[in-house]
Scaffold this motif. Structure first.
Motif, mmCIF file in Angstrom:
data_model
loop_
_atom_site.group_PDB
_atom_site.id
_atom_site.type_symbol
_atom_site.label_atom_id
_atom_site.label_comp_id
_atom_site.label_asym_id
_atom_site.label_seq_id
_atom_site.Cartn_x
_atom_site.Cartn_y
_atom_site.Cartn_z
ATOM 1 N N VAL A 25 19.665 49.945 30.273
ATOM 2 C CA VAL A 25 19.480 48.980 30.967
ATOM 3 C C VAL A 25 17.976 48.568 31.239
ATOM 4 N N LEU A 26 17.779 47.292 30.853
ATOM 5 C CA LEU A 26 16.244 46.749 31.148
ATOM 6 C C LEU A 26 16.263 46.066 32.403
ATOM 7 N N ASP A 27 15.197 46.320 33.222
ATOM 8 C CA ASP A 27 14.944 45.441 34.415
ATOM 9 C C ASP A 27 14.192 44.236 34.055
ATOM 10 N N CYS A 28 14.626 43.051 34.691
ATOM 11 C CA CYS A 28 13.813 41.925 34.493
ATOM 12 C C CYS A 28 14.028 40.892 35.458
ATOM 13 N N ALA A 29 13.228 39.909 35.535
ATOM 14 C CA ALA A 29 13.490 38.783 36.457
ATOM 15 C C ALA A 29 14.510 37.902 36.399
ATOM 16 N N GLU A 30 15.038 37.570 34.797
ATOM 17 C CA GLU A 30 16.032 36.741 34.817
ATOM 18 C C GLU A 30 17.229 37.422 33.717
ATOM 19 N N PRO A 31 18.020 38.159 34.135
ATOM 20 C CA PRO A 31 18.823 39.069 33.337
ATOM 21 C C PRO A 31 19.848 37.933 32.142
ATOM 22 N N GLU A 32 20.196 36.770 32.698
ATOM 23 C CA GLU A 32 20.778 36.063 31.976
ATOM 24 C C GLU A 32 20.039 35.553 30.841
ATOM 25 N N LYS A 33 18.816 35.224 30.948
ATOM 26 C CA LYS A 33 18.109 34.509 29.766
ATOM 27 C C LYS A 33 17.762 35.847 28.915
ATOM 28 N N LEU A 34 17.459 37.013 29.430
ATOM 29 C CA LEU A 34 17.153 38.074 28.363
ATOM 30 C C LEU A 34 18.374 38.625 27.570
ATOM 31 N N ALA A 35 19.793 38.574 28.276
ATOM 32 C CA ALA A 35 20.822 39.065 27.878
ATOM 33 C C ALA A 35 21.023 38.157 26.330
ATOM 34 N N VAL A 36 20.793 36.741 26.836
ATOM 35 C CA VAL A 36 20.970 35.670 25.407
ATOM 36 C C VAL A 36 19.888 36.254 24.395
ATOM 37 N N MET A 49 13.536 41.182 40.886
ATOM 38 C CA MET A 49 12.453 39.980 41.168
ATOM 39 C C MET A 49 10.888 40.596 41.130
ATOM 40 N N ASN A 50 10.824 41.970 41.025
ATOM 41 C CA ASN A 50 9.269 42.453 40.960
ATOM 42 C C ASN A 50 9.003 43.218 39.697
ATOM 43 N N ALA A 51 9.888 42.774 38.827
ATOM 44 C CA ALA A 51 9.615 43.482 37.313
ATOM 45 C C ALA A 51 8.539 42.844 36.944
#
Length: 130
Positions: free
Chosen positions: A10-21, A55-57
């Protein structure tokens, strides 16, 4: 029956939708689940990744010691150059410009959110023919 049925990195990030793409395209994977704060994908070879909204990633700062590598991914590939072109085209960036010598050729990259990952090409062990 096993107690654990599936494992994810699992990678934490501000925008999971974009990183998943990015990873879905890189791994030619399919999205298996999505909620407001988490997206999961699975590739044909069974690689499972999830992306969780934080959101703080802040991206890791590798190789600097502050906030350095928290985790990274390794992917085995046949063609380092072709895969690098795909990574850059998807928004990733090289972190090291040279190949690592030895049995395993490696190159390091950062995804669009700054997480590091490595491409490895396993050198053939059989003698070259012709």
């Amino acid at each position: 029956m096993p107690l654990v049925k599936a494992g994810f990195v699992v990678l934490d990030c501000a925008e999971p939708e974009k990183l998943a793409v990015f990873y879905r395209e890189l791994l030619e994977a399919e999205q298996t689940e999505a909620t407001a704060n988490r997206v999961e994908i699975r590739s044909a070879d069974g690689t499972r990744l999830a992306f969780r909204r934080d959101m703080n990633a802040r991206p890791p700062s590798w190789p600097r010691p502050e906030n350095s590598v928290q985790a990274h991914l390794d992917f085995v590939v046949d063609d380092l150059d072709e895969t690098e072109r795909r990574i850059v085209g998807l928004g990733g960036r090289p972190m090291e410009a040279k190949d690592t010598p030895g049995l395993y050729e490696e190159r390091r990259y950062a995804d669009p959110a700054g997480h590091s990952f490595t491409l490895r090409r396993v050198a053939p062990t059989a003698p070259k023919q012709g």
